[in-house]
Design a protein around this motif. Structure first.
Motif, PDB file in Angstrom:
ATOM      1  N   THR A  24       8.624 -63.575-108.924  1.00  0.00           N
ATOM      2  CA  THR A  24       7.611 -63.436-107.874  1.00  0.00           C
ATOM      3  C   THR A  24       6.226 -63.408-108.522  1.00  0.00           C
ATOM      4  O   THR A  24       5.541 -64.421-108.586  1.00  0.00           O
ATOM      5  CB  THR A  24       7.845 -62.168-107.035  1.00  0.00           C
ATOM      6  OG1 THR A  24       7.892 -61.022-107.901  1.00  0.00           O
ATOM      7  CG2 THR A  24       9.146 -62.263-106.264  1.00  0.00           C
ATOM      8  N   ARG A  25       5.853 -62.246-109.012  1.00  0.00           N
ATOM      9  CA  ARG A  25       4.585 -62.111-109.718  1.00  0.00           C
ATOM     10  C   ARG A  25       4.803 -62.288-111.220  1.00  0.00           C
ATOM     11  O   ARG A  25       5.934 -62.418-111.673  1.00  0.00           O
ATOM     12  CB  ARG A  25       3.982 -60.737-109.421  1.00  0.00           C
ATOM     13  CG  ARG A  25       3.591 -60.560-107.969  1.00  0.00           C
ATOM     14  CD  ARG A  25       3.349 -59.108-107.612  1.00  0.00           C
ATOM     15  NE  ARG A  25       4.582 -58.356-107.382  1.00  0.00           N
ATOM     16  CZ  ARG A  25       4.992 -57.312-108.085  1.00  0.00           C
ATOM     17  NH1 ARG A  25       4.268 -56.876-109.113  1.00  0.00           N
ATOM     18  NH2 ARG A  25       6.105 -56.683-107.787  1.00  0.00           N
ATOM     19  N   THR A  69      10.603 -60.006-111.309  1.00  0.00           N
ATOM     20  CA  THR A  69      11.623 -60.719-110.554  1.00  0.00           C
ATOM     21  C   THR A  69      12.023 -59.912-109.319  1.00  0.00           C
ATOM     22  O   THR A  69      11.843 -58.705-109.260  1.00  0.00           O
ATOM     23  CB  THR A  69      12.881 -60.986-111.397  1.00  0.00           C
ATOM     24  OG1 THR A  69      13.434 -59.747-111.848  1.00  0.00           O
ATOM     25  CG2 THR A  69      12.565 -61.883-112.575  1.00  0.00           C
ATOM     26  N   GLN A  70      12.569 -60.624-108.368  1.00  0.00           N
ATOM     27  CA  GLN A  70      13.015 -60.029-107.114  1.00  0.00           C
ATOM     28  C   GLN A  70      14.453 -60.474-106.862  1.00  0.00           C
ATOM     29  O   GLN A  70      14.790 -61.650-107.051  1.00  0.00           O
ATOM     30  CB  GLN A  70      12.122 -60.505-105.969  1.00  0.00           C
ATOM     31  CG  GLN A  70      12.587 -60.131-104.582  1.00  0.00           C
ATOM     32  CD  GLN A  70      12.432 -58.649-104.292  1.00  0.00           C
ATOM     33  OE1 GLN A  70      11.339 -58.102-104.430  1.00  0.00           O
ATOM     34  NE2 GLN A  70      13.525 -58.007-103.894  1.00  0.00           N
ATOM     35  N   ALA A  73       2.998 -60.242-101.869  1.00  0.00           N
ATOM     36  CA  ALA A  73       3.367 -61.419-102.660  1.00  0.00           C
ATOM     37  C   ALA A  73       4.881 -61.525-102.799  1.00  0.00           C
ATOM     38  O   ALA A  73       5.451 -62.627-102.717  1.00  0.00           O
ATOM     39  CB  ALA A  73       2.709 -61.352-104.035  1.00  0.00           C
ATOM     40  N   ASP A  74       5.542 -60.388-102.976  1.00  0.00           N
ATOM     41  CA  ASP A  74       6.999 -60.401-103.092  1.00  0.00           C
ATOM     42  C   ASP A  74       7.661 -60.853-101.797  1.00  0.00           C
ATOM     43  O   ASP A  74       8.652 -61.591-101.809  1.00  0.00           O
ATOM     44  CB  ASP A  74       7.516 -59.014-103.477  1.00  0.00           C
ATOM     45  CG  ASP A  74       7.116 -58.613-104.887  1.00  0.00           C
ATOM     46  OD1 ASP A  74       6.691 -59.493-105.655  1.00  0.00           O
ATOM     47  OD2 ASP A  74       7.222 -57.417-105.215  1.00  0.00           O
ATOM     48  N   ARG A  93       6.370 -62.846 -99.562  1.00  0.00           N
ATOM     49  CA  ARG A  93       6.156 -64.299 -99.465  1.00  0.00           C
ATOM     50  C   ARG A  93       7.210 -65.047-100.272  1.00  0.00           C
ATOM     51  O   ARG A  93       7.758 -66.071 -99.832  1.00  0.00           O
ATOM     52  CB  ARG A  93       4.758 -64.669 -99.972  1.00  0.00           C
ATOM     53  CG  ARG A  93       3.605 -64.233 -99.071  1.00  0.00           C
ATOM     54  CD  ARG A  93       2.287 -64.766 -99.623  1.00  0.00           C
ATOM     55  NE  ARG A  93       1.128 -64.307 -98.895  1.00  0.00           N
ATOM     56  CZ  ARG A  93       0.679 -64.852 -97.765  1.00  0.00           C
ATOM     57  NH1 ARG A  93       1.318 -65.888 -97.242  1.00  0.00           N
ATOM     58  NH2 ARG A  93      -0.410 -64.368 -97.178  1.00  0.00           N
ATOM     59  N   ALA A  94       7.507 -64.520-101.452  1.00  0.00           N
ATOM     60  CA  ALA A  94       8.507 -65.162-102.309  1.00  0.00           C
ATOM     61  C   ALA A  94       9.895 -65.075-101.682  1.00  0.00           C
ATOM     62  O   ALA A  94      10.669 -66.043-101.717  1.00  0.00           O
ATOM     63  CB  ALA A  94       8.503 -64.519-103.692  1.00  0.00           C
ATOM     64  N   GLY A 146      10.097 -67.428 -98.763  1.00  0.00           N
ATOM     65  CA  GLY A 146      10.111 -68.788 -99.293  1.00  0.00           C
ATOM     66  C   GLY A 146      11.496 -69.191 -99.777  1.00  0.00           C
ATOM     67  O   GLY A 146      11.958 -70.317 -99.511  1.00  0.00           O
ATOM     68  N   GLN A 147      12.170 -68.287-100.471  1.00  0.00           N
ATOM     69  CA  GLN A 147      13.529 -68.566-100.940  1.00  0.00           C
ATOM     70  C   GLN A 147      14.499 -68.726 -99.776  1.00  0.00           C
ATOM     71  O   GLN A 147      15.369 -69.604 -99.785  1.00  0.00           O
ATOM     72  CB  GLN A 147      13.997 -67.434-101.863  1.00  0.00           C
ATOM     73  CG  GLN A 147      13.301 -67.377-103.208  1.00  0.00           C
ATOM     74  CD  GLN A 147      13.729 -68.507-104.133  1.00  0.00           C
ATOM     75  OE1 GLN A 147      14.855 -68.979-104.072  1.00  0.00           O
ATOM     76  NE2 GLN A 147      12.827 -68.936-105.006  1.00  0.00           N
TER      77      GLN A 147
END
Length: 259
Positions: free
Chosen positions: A22-23, A27-28, A108-109, A111-112, A115-116
């Motif tokens: 992510t950033r 990781t997420q 931001a996380d 959004r990620a 998105g996934q």
């Protein structure tokens, strides 16, 4: 098919663990279970507490008593995909408090994550479903990136600011208010998420509001804010989930019918 009416509804445990960046240096992880490759709806699930579900290849290894975690299979049994979220790698030790959940990094996380999910399920509608402190993360998305999801569900929202900010000041952009549902238990006495606070939050933002009512569990300061109490809809899981799903289907019925 509905999950069992009591607290021992099944969590997710038969899906896929997905970990992605992510950033910078972070990781997420999410755990995804779906009954089909093209479900009409994807429910992205946000637990309460510090948000550390500690996912592995078999699903959540903690927070099994949380309303969101313990009832997660409902969505799969209903034909939807379910995505259980975890704290990002840099928050695994300390957990996520309200201040962090409202931060730019947290946004931001999300959004990620979305998105996934959209990459995996490009034709599905996405609904963010949260409870208790998880509603702070979803509230952050609602205020600053409401276009990310197609629907938002906040159950037992942290609507009263006591020591932590919660989302008592949540201001849903007007054009997105029809996408939001708040659900509260009439007997929820958790100080930061009591029924009056949830009702007030829904009224001030002019969003949909559902009242549930049960009095099972709780009884002391700590458990009143836990999953095994009215705060976690103990004993009325099936009714609560059905009410939520009825709202989702009503909002997205055109999409569901087209699938």
């Amino acid at each position: 098919m509905l999950v069992a009416a009591h607290a021992h509804a099944a969590p997710l445990d038969r899906g896929d663990l997905l970990t992605f960046p992510t950033r910078d240096g972070v990781t997420q992880s999410v755990f995804i279970e779906s009954p089909s490759p093209n479900p009409p709806i994807v429910a992205v699930l946000y637990s309460g507490g510090d948000g550390t579900t500690r996912l592995n290849g078999n699903g959540a290894t903690s927070q099994h008593g949380n309303f969101i975690v313990r009832t997660a299979r409902f969505w799969v049994e209903h034909g939807y995909a379910a995505v259980l979220t975890d704290a990002p790698s840099d928050m695994q030790i300390r957990g996520m408090d309200d201040y962090w959940r409202r931060s730019k990094d947290a946004l931001a996380d999300q959004r990620a994550i979305v998105g996934q999910v959209r990459q995996r399920f490009p034709s599905s509608k996405i609904v963010l479903v949260s409870t208790s402190r998880g509603t702070v993360t979803v509230g952050n998305v609602l205020e600053h990136a409401p276009e990310l999801a197609d629907g938002y569900v906040l159950t037992s929202p942290e609507s009263v600011a006591i020591k932590h900010p919660g989302i008592s000041d949540l201001d849903v952009p007007e054009r997105y208010r029809s996408k939001v549902l708040i659900v509260s238990n009439k007997n929820d006495v958790c100080p930061v998420a009591n029924y009056a606070g949830g009702e007030r939050l829904a009224s001030r933002n002019n969003v949909a509001f559902i009242t549930e009512e049960s009095d099972e569990g709780g009884g002391d300061k700590q458990s009143d804010c836990g999953g095994h109490s009215p705060h976690g809809f103990l004993g009325i899981e099936s009714d609560t989930l059905k009410d939520i799903n009825d709202w989702i289907e009503h909002k997205l019925q055109g999409t569901i019918a087209a699938q």
